[in-house]
Design an enzyme around this catalytic site. Structure first.
Site, short mmCIF file in Angstrom:
data_model
loop_
_atom_site.label_atom_id
_atom_site.label_comp_id
_atom_site.label_asym_id
_atom_site.label_seq_id
_atom_site.Cartn_x
_atom_site.Cartn_y
_atom_site.Cartn_z
N LYS A 1 34.37 28.23 40.45
CA LYS A 1 33.32 29.10 40.37
C LYS A 1 32.24 28.71 41.00
CE LYS A 1 32.32 33.46 38.75
NZ LYS A 1 33.37 34.58 38.57
P1 NAD Z 1 26.92 43.44 40.58
O1 NAD Z 1 25.82 42.47 40.89
O2 NAD Z 1 27.65 44.14 41.52
O3 NAD Z 1 26.47 44.30 39.37
C1 NAD Z 1 25.73 43.80 37.96
C2 NAD Z 1 25.21 45.10 37.39
O4 NAD Z 1 24.80 44.46 35.95
C3 NAD Z 1 24.26 45.49 37.83
O5 NAD Z 1 24.36 47.00 37.73
C4 NAD Z 1 23.15 45.26 37.21
O6 NAD Z 1 21.67 45.84 37.15
C5 NAD Z 1 23.53 45.02 35.92
N1 NAD Z 1 22.79 44.12 34.98
C6 NAD Z 1 22.27 42.62 35.22
N2 NAD Z 1 21.68 42.20 34.13
C7 NAD Z 1 21.71 43.25 33.37
C8 NAD Z 1 21.40 42.99 31.91
N3 NAD Z 1 20.63 42.03 31.42
N4 NAD Z 1 21.61 44.32 31.32
C9 NAD Z 1 22.21 45.22 31.78
N5 NAD Z 1 22.80 45.14 33.07
C10 NAD Z 1 22.61 44.13 33.71
O7 NAD Z 1 28.08 42.55 39.74
P2 NAD Z 1 29.60 42.73 39.40
O8 NAD Z 1 30.28 42.26 40.55
O9 NAD Z 1 29.76 44.32 39.14
O10 NAD Z 1 29.98 41.91 38.21
C11 NAD Z 1 29.61 42.38 36.94
C12 NAD Z 1 30.49 41.39 35.98
O11 NAD Z 1 31.66 41.63 36.26
C13 NAD Z 1 29.88 40.06 36.03
O12 NAD Z 1 30.19 39.41 34.86
C14 NAD Z 1 31.10 39.42 36.89
O13 NAD Z 1 31.13 38.05 36.72
C15 NAD Z 1 32.33 40.35 36.47
N6 NAD Z 1 33.47 40.25 37.65
C16 NAD Z 1 33.23 40.58 38.56
C17 NAD Z 1 34.22 40.81 39.44
C18 NAD Z 1 33.91 41.22 41.10
O14 NAD Z 1 35.12 41.41 41.78
N7 NAD Z 1 32.96 41.79 41.48
C19 NAD Z 1 35.35 40.26 39.34
C20 NAD Z 1 35.69 39.77 37.94
C21 NAD Z 1 34.54 39.91 37.12
#
Ligand code: NAD
Length: 411
Positions: A102
């Site tokens: 990571k």
């Molecule tokens: P992203 O940046 O596309 O979206 C993040 C979202 O969370 C946005 O809508 C943002 O406004 C919101 N957000 C941020 N801070 C916030 C808060 N304090 N309260 C409420 N909402 C908040 O990110 P993503 O890729 O969608 O990732 C989201 C989660 O999923 C993360 O925990 C990430 O580690 C996990 N994840 C992502 C992937 C991937 O393929 N993108 C894979 C596995 C896990």
């Protein structure tokens, strides 16, 4: 408790259930390698600003390290190590030949221009170049990093190498060797696991009410695919706040609204992020950041089922309580594994220079996710009363420990 302590606590609990030796647990707690780098960026105003970046490689016994890079002002080394450890379990659970990695940069990307972000990304990748590679450690998108970020990373690495290396990152644009279906993969995986979980507890997904925290990549695709499966998305939020509509939110209209206005707020009746977590819904899906369900709000969660789409959204203390309140709490290492599964497909395609169609990607994703869910159910039944996370962790731990035993400790 910081995320690393939380990850160690989860490891200890599952290790105890399968009588793992103490020295093996110690081995698994300590990451193989962590690199902390300085990232000087020439800002648009001509001044130099220093950012800090990290790349953690947790355990590489099953293959190259794999994991996203997040840009967030709260990134810490402990958080990055914990996320790398979770990646080790996730890859082992879905049985793909990767170890956990990571990365993160301590930055608020919303305060940087696109050019500044590009310079930050290129400098970060140059700084971690000594430890990454298509056979060594393969970054991917995470919070506030996307396809464009991956394209800059791939280009920077390739320019430094002197030839194009598409397999250095996954989550790239399709035009650069990305996989079709990668951008929707994590959300699709969350939706598949939610559907299987609903089946397992006798809940009809058709018309089940769903609240989703976070409307980024994962939140949007989860909402869209669950909507296609017949569920009713009644509440969605982002960092600025949330919206609720008990008749059901039209996910594509909400997406268009968010693109135009920068937030979901204003699309429908407003609610706060805290209120969303406490709604009486069939399914609650935290899909934003870690630690949002904790000891102070866990008693107010009223959902029948919680699916961890984000990484680490429930603290271990809260999880035990939640497990008693809810019918099923699906752990992140299973629920959001769809992203790394399709990342694996992308990497395989890049190495072979032979690309699959969407039908094949989604079919293979479905097979792997459903298998992993069934294995988790089997272990859960085998052990009687354990957390769903423990069942998932036991499968992952057994695979990692087997690889460690077979390889042995050098010298
Ligand atoms: P992203 O940046 O596309 O979206 C993040 C979202 O969370 C946005 O809508 C943002 O406004 C919101 N957000 C941020 N801070 C916030 C808060 N304090 N309260 C409420 N909402 C908040 O990110 P993503 O890729 O969608 O990732 C989201 C989660 O999923 C993360 O925990 C990430 O580690 C996990 N994840 C992502 C992937 C991937 O393929 N993108 C894979 C596995 C896990």
């Amino acid at each position: 408790m910081n995320p690393y302590e939380m990850a160690c606590r989860q490891l200890e609990r599952s290790a105890e259930l399968i009588d793992l030796k103490e020295d093996v647990v110690e081995y698994l707690k300590v990451p193989d390698r962590v690199l902390k780098v300085k990232i000087p960026v020439k800002m648009d105003n001509g001044r130099i600003k220093i950012f800090l970046g990290y790349r953690a490689q947790h355990c590489g016994v099953r293959g190259p390290y794999k994991g996203g890079v997040r840009y967030h002002p709260d990134v810490t080394m402990e958080e990055v190590i914990a996320l790398a450890m979770w990646m080790t379990w996730k890859c082992a659970l879905v049985n793909i030949p990767f170890g956990g990695g990571k990365g993160g940069v301590r930055v608020n990307p919303k305060e940087l221009s696109k050019n500044e972000l590009e310079r930050l990304t290129r400098r970060f990748i140059t700084a971690i170049m000594p430890i990454i590679g298509a056979e060594r450690d393969i970054p991917a998108p995470d919070i506030y990093t996307d396809e464009q970020t991956m394209a800059w990373m791939m280009d920077t690495y390739s320019v430094n190498k002197g030839y194009t290396v598409p397999g250095i990152v996954t989550g790239k644009p399709v035009e650069l060797g990305g996989s079709v279906g990668r951008s929707s993969a994590t959300g699709r995986g969350v939706a598949i696991i939610t559907r299987e979980s609903a089946k397992a507890i006798g809940m009809n997904l058709k018309d089940a009410s769903v609240a989703i925290q976070g409307f980024g990549n994962v939140g949007y695709w989860t909402a869209k695919i669950l909507e296609e499966m017949g569920a009713r998305i009644i509440a969605v939020s982002d960092s600025k706040g949330g919206v609720v509509d008990y008749d059901g939110i039209d996910v594509n209209s909400l997406k268009e609204y968010k693109v135009r206005h920068g937030s979901v707020v204003g699309f429908a009746e407003e609610i706060s992020n805290e209120e969303l977590l406490e709604m009486k819904v069939d399914i609650l899906i935290p899909a934003a950041i870690g630690g949002v369900i904790h000891r102070d709000n866990v008693d107010k969660v009223k959902a029948r089922m919680v699916v961890e789409a984000a990484n680490g959204p429930i603290t271990p203390e809260a999880e035990k309580k939640l497990d008693k309140r809810c019918e099923l709490v699906v752990p992140d290492i299973l629920a959001n594994a769809g992203g790394v599964v399709v990342s694996y497909f992308e990497w395989v395609q890049d190495l072979e220079r032979y690309f699959w169609d969407l039908e094949r990607v989604n079919k293979e994703l479905e097979r792997i996710m459903v298998n992993a869910f069934r294995e988790m159910m089997k272990v859960k039944n085998e052990f009687g009363y354990i957390l769903w996370r423990d069942a998932a962790m036991i499968i992952a731990l057994r695979r990692v420990v087997k690889a460690l035993e077979l390889r042995g400790i050098f010298p």
